[in-house]
Design a protein around this motif. Sequence first.
Motif, PDB file in Angstrom:
ATOM      1  N   LEU A  79       0.825  -1.202   0.000  1.00 36.92           N
ATOM      2  CA  LEU A  79       0.000   0.000   0.000  1.00 36.92           C
ATOM      3  C   LEU A  79       0.866   1.261   0.000  1.00 36.92           C
ATOM      4  N   GLY A  80       0.367   2.314   0.582  1.00 42.63           N
ATOM      5  CA  GLY A  80       1.053   3.594   0.485  1.00 42.63           C
ATOM      6  C   GLY A  80       2.315   3.681   1.328  1.00 42.63           C
ATOM      7  N   GLY A  81       3.005   4.784   1.156  1.00 41.40           N
ATOM      8  CA  GLY A  81       4.214   5.026   1.924  1.00 41.40           C
ATOM      9  C   GLY A  81       4.474   6.509   2.068  1.00 41.40           C
ATOM     10  N   SER A  82       5.144   6.866   3.148  1.00 40.61           N
ATOM     11  CA  SER A  82       5.591   8.249   3.342  1.00 40.61           C
ATOM     12  C   SER A  82       7.036   8.187   3.818  1.00 40.61           C
ATOM     13  N   ASP A  83       7.892   7.736   2.911  1.00 38.76           N
ATOM     14  CA  ASP A  83       9.267   7.375   3.264  1.00 38.76           C
ATOM     15  C   ASP A  83      10.070   8.552   3.797  1.00 38.76           C
ATOM     16  N   ALA A  84      10.850   8.246   4.829  1.00 42.83           N
ATOM     17  CA  ALA A  84      11.757   9.232   5.407  1.00 42.83           C
ATOM     18  C   ALA A  84      13.104   9.193   4.697  1.00 42.83           C
ATOM     19  N   PHE A  85      13.644  10.355   4.443  1.00 44.90           N
ATOM     20  CA  PHE A  85      14.999  10.536   3.915  1.00 44.90           C
ATOM     21  C   PHE A  85      15.752  11.262   5.024  1.00 44.90           C
ATOM     22  N   ILE A  86      16.490  10.507   5.835  1.00 47.01           N
ATOM     23  CA  ILE A  86      17.082  11.049   7.056  1.00 47.01           C
ATOM     24  C   ILE A  86      18.498  11.543   6.775  1.00 47.01           C
ATOM     25  N   VAL A  87      18.720  12.827   7.008  1.00 44.17           N
ATOM     26  CA  VAL A  87      20.006  13.461   6.723  1.00 44.17           C
ATOM     27  C   VAL A  87      20.694  13.777   8.047  1.00 44.17           C
ATOM     28  N   LEU A  88      21.775  13.036   8.338  1.00 40.24           N
ATOM     29  CA  LEU A  88      22.522  13.259   9.571  1.00 40.24           C
ATOM     30  C   LEU A  88      23.553  14.363   9.385  1.00 40.24           C
ATOM     31  N   ASP A  89      24.101  14.855  10.502  1.00 39.48           N
ATOM     32  CA  ASP A  89      24.962  16.034  10.444  1.00 39.48           C
ATOM     33  C   ASP A  89      26.313  15.772   9.787  1.00 39.48           C
ATOM     34  N   ASP A  90      26.678  14.495   9.581  1.00 37.57           N
ATOM     35  CA  ASP A  90      27.954  14.181   8.933  1.00 37.57           C
ATOM     36  C   ASP A  90      27.748  13.719   7.491  1.00 37.57           C
ATOM     37  N   VAL A  91      26.648  14.103   6.889  1.00 36.26           N
ATOM     38  CA  VAL A  91      26.274  13.658   5.550  1.00 36.26           C
ATOM     39  C   VAL A  91      27.275  14.127   4.495  1.00 36.26           C
ATOM     40  N   ASP A  92      27.430  13.327   3.449  1.00 42.46           N
ATOM     41  CA  ASP A  92      28.144  13.754   2.247  1.00 42.46           C
ATOM     42  C   ASP A  92      27.092  14.334   1.296  1.00 42.46           C
ATOM     43  N   LEU A  93      26.975  15.636   1.251  1.00 43.82           N
ATOM     44  CA  LEU A  93      25.927  16.274   0.447  1.00 43.82           C
ATOM     45  C   LEU A  93      26.116  16.036  -1.043  1.00 43.82           C
ATOM     46  N   ASN A  94      27.330  15.827  -1.483  1.00 48.57           N
ATOM     47  CA  ASN A  94      27.561  15.546  -2.897  1.00 48.57           C
ATOM     48  C   ASN A  94      26.920  14.223  -3.314  1.00 48.57           C
TER      49      ASN A  94
ATOM     50  N   ALA B 293      11.135   9.189  -1.577  1.00 47.60           N
ATOM     51  CA  ALA B 293      11.330   9.974  -0.359  1.00 47.60           C
ATOM     52  C   ALA B 293      10.286  11.083  -0.333  1.00 47.60           C
ATOM     53  N   LYS B 294       9.556  11.166   0.750  1.00 46.75           N
ATOM     54  CA  LYS B 294       8.523  12.197   0.863  1.00 46.75           C
ATOM     55  C   LYS B 294       8.796  13.139   2.027  1.00 46.75           C
ATOM     56  N   ARG B 295       9.355  12.600   3.112  1.00 42.93           N
ATOM     57  CA  ARG B 295       9.668  13.424   4.286  1.00 42.93           C
ATOM     58  C   ARG B 295      11.187  13.497   4.445  1.00 42.93           C
ATOM     59  N   PHE B 296      11.735  14.686   4.263  1.00 43.63           N
ATOM     60  CA  PHE B 296      13.178  14.885   4.391  1.00 43.63           C
ATOM     61  C   PHE B 296      13.458  15.363   5.815  1.00 43.63           C
ATOM     62  N   ILE B 297      13.923  14.414   6.621  1.00 41.34           N
ATOM     63  CA  ILE B 297      14.146  14.660   8.045  1.00 41.34           C
ATOM     64  C   ILE B 297      15.620  15.021   8.210  1.00 41.34           C
ATOM     65  N   VAL B 298      15.887  16.301   8.493  1.00 42.10           N
ATOM     66  CA  VAL B 298      17.246  16.841   8.409  1.00 42.10           C
ATOM     67  C   VAL B 298      17.671  17.385   9.766  1.00 42.10           C
ATOM     68  N   GLN B 299      18.864  16.994  10.211  1.00 40.33           N
ATOM     69  CA  GLN B 299      19.355  17.517  11.474  1.00 40.33           C
ATOM     70  C   GLN B 299      19.679  19.006  11.343  1.00 40.33           C
ATOM     71  N   SER B 300      19.353  19.751  12.390  1.00 32.47           N
ATOM     72  CA  SER B 300      19.358  21.221  12.325  1.00 32.47           C
ATOM     73  C   SER B 300      20.698  21.811  11.917  1.00 32.47           C
ATOM     74  N   SER B 301      21.795  21.209  12.368  1.00 36.28           N
ATOM     75  CA  SER B 301      23.112  21.786  12.088  1.00 36.28           C
ATOM     76  C   SER B 301      23.478  21.754  10.615  1.00 36.28           C
ATOM     77  N   ILE B 302      22.833  20.870   9.845  1.00 36.61           N
ATOM     78  CA  ILE B 302      23.123  20.770   8.412  1.00 36.61           C
ATOM     79  C   ILE B 302      21.940  21.231   7.571  1.00 36.61           C
ATOM     80  N   ALA B 303      20.829  21.606   8.218  1.00 40.80           N
ATOM     81  CA  ALA B 303      19.575  21.859   7.510  1.00 40.80           C
ATOM     82  C   ALA B 303      19.682  23.002   6.506  1.00 40.80           C
ATOM     83  N   GLU B 304      20.248  24.116   6.907  1.00 45.39           N
ATOM     84  CA  GLU B 304      20.311  25.266   6.006  1.00 45.39           C
ATOM     85  C   GLU B 304      21.105  24.930   4.740  1.00 45.39           C
ATOM     86  N   GLN B 305      22.233  24.265   4.916  1.00 44.59           N
ATOM     87  CA  GLN B 305      23.067  23.897   3.773  1.00 44.59           C
ATOM     88  C   GLN B 305      22.360  22.878   2.882  1.00 44.59           C
ATOM     89  N   PHE B 306      21.723  21.880   3.499  1.00 44.17           N
ATOM     90  CA  PHE B 306      21.004  20.877   2.711  1.00 44.17           C
ATOM     91  C   PHE B 306      19.876  21.513   1.923  1.00 44.17           C
TER      92      PHE B 306
END
Length: 454
Positions: free
Chosen positions: A229-244, A265-278
């Motif tokens: 059935l449906g999904g609302s997948d999380a895309f979890i971005v941690l503070d040590d992510v490789d943005l490239n 991916a529907k919900r982009f869950i991003v840690q605050s310290s990297i959020a602005e850059q992401f």
Amino acid sequence: MKLQSVNPFNQDLLAEFEVFDNNSLEQAITEANRGFGLWRQFTYSKRADAVKRLASLLKKQRDSLAKLITCEMGKLYKEALAEIDKCALACEYYADNAEQMLAPVQATTDASRSYITYQPLGVIMAVMPWNFPFWQVFRFLVPVLMAGNTAVLKHASNVPQCALAIEKLVKEADLPDGCFRTLMVGSNKVEQIIADKRIKGVALTGSELAGRQIAKVAGYNIKKSVMELGGSDAFIVLDDVDLNLAIPTAVTSRFMNAGQTCISAKRFIVQSSIAEQFVEQFKQAVGQLTLGDPLDPATTLAPMARNDLRSELHQQVTHSLKQGAVNLLGCERGEGDGNFYQASILGSVKPGILAYQEEIFGPVASIIEVADDQEAIAVANDSPFGLGASIWSQDNERAEQIALSLEVGNAFINGLVKSDVRLPFGGVKRSGYGRELAAEGIKEFTNIKSVWIK
């Protein structure tokens, strides 16, 4: 009533078909049941030969089948080509591995000999969606056939040409008559078909609402069902992510197939310290997507499949904005005759906002900021759905601990969530139950029989 095929890009009526009357429906199910009596006697080797012929036909007709998908449901032509390739791969995989997957398993008991065997059930019904009009069918059909069952299909009403093309391919592959039949019916006939004593199980890929209805009918008739059935997948971005690495995959995961994918991916869950850059880099990349003719190689964002779906999506976006979400990009219908919707990003998505809780089935991303790993897990799990999720970090051990804490059927680290014929696919919670693909999938519609010999 007629089933209409309409091009989502220009609204051209491509074809229309009369629905089956009761006589035609009875004939199709009778053929499938008769076909089961013959097909179940085929050895695995003979089944594999037939399924490999099906793979060869998919490869040979790759271009025309992909164009049919694009014209009927609207996805980019290059994405349609990849869909056909994936169907051929599934055929080859199960042709090579089904016999081993379903081999009898010896068991140690108080008997002289005991074992578990996997035998076919009969005619299995599929109710399939429009968003992957070939792949959704083939990932059901191929393991069902290799297990010795036959199948009938009630496809989505807006892709009748794809439904008929699949039936034609099976016939061209020289499988016995009745191994697969497309039922040209509306949803009003589904309950009647499931209730038919010759139908031994039902598989659905579709909405939560459809799942509730079909599971209820299958349960009432005491028949096996598998629900994706449906999904609302999380895309979890941690503070040590490789943005490239993360940014290009984030764009693909959300906007592939115009965002009309259960495991996008529907919900982009991003840690605050990297959020602005992401968000800055994500917004820049998404802003470069180009709406247009999905047959044109320059187009990078396809129209949505139907206008009613676009209208529903816009209502969700508008409601979320009224509740406090922020328009970071797009959030409007596209111009032109097609079912276009702009590539969109909602920011400041929080609990209580519609986009936080509901599945958004279209080209709209939601940004949710979190403080740390534990809040990321809590937010990811704070959903009625549990299909897939991805975690992005340069520390695989850290990411794996999060993956193991998520209430999902598929967890990917530093990669695009996708269905892979080698891995079981399915969800938990309101994303459904049962599994497709791999060994677990082929066993779903078998009689798992214990044999005890003294």
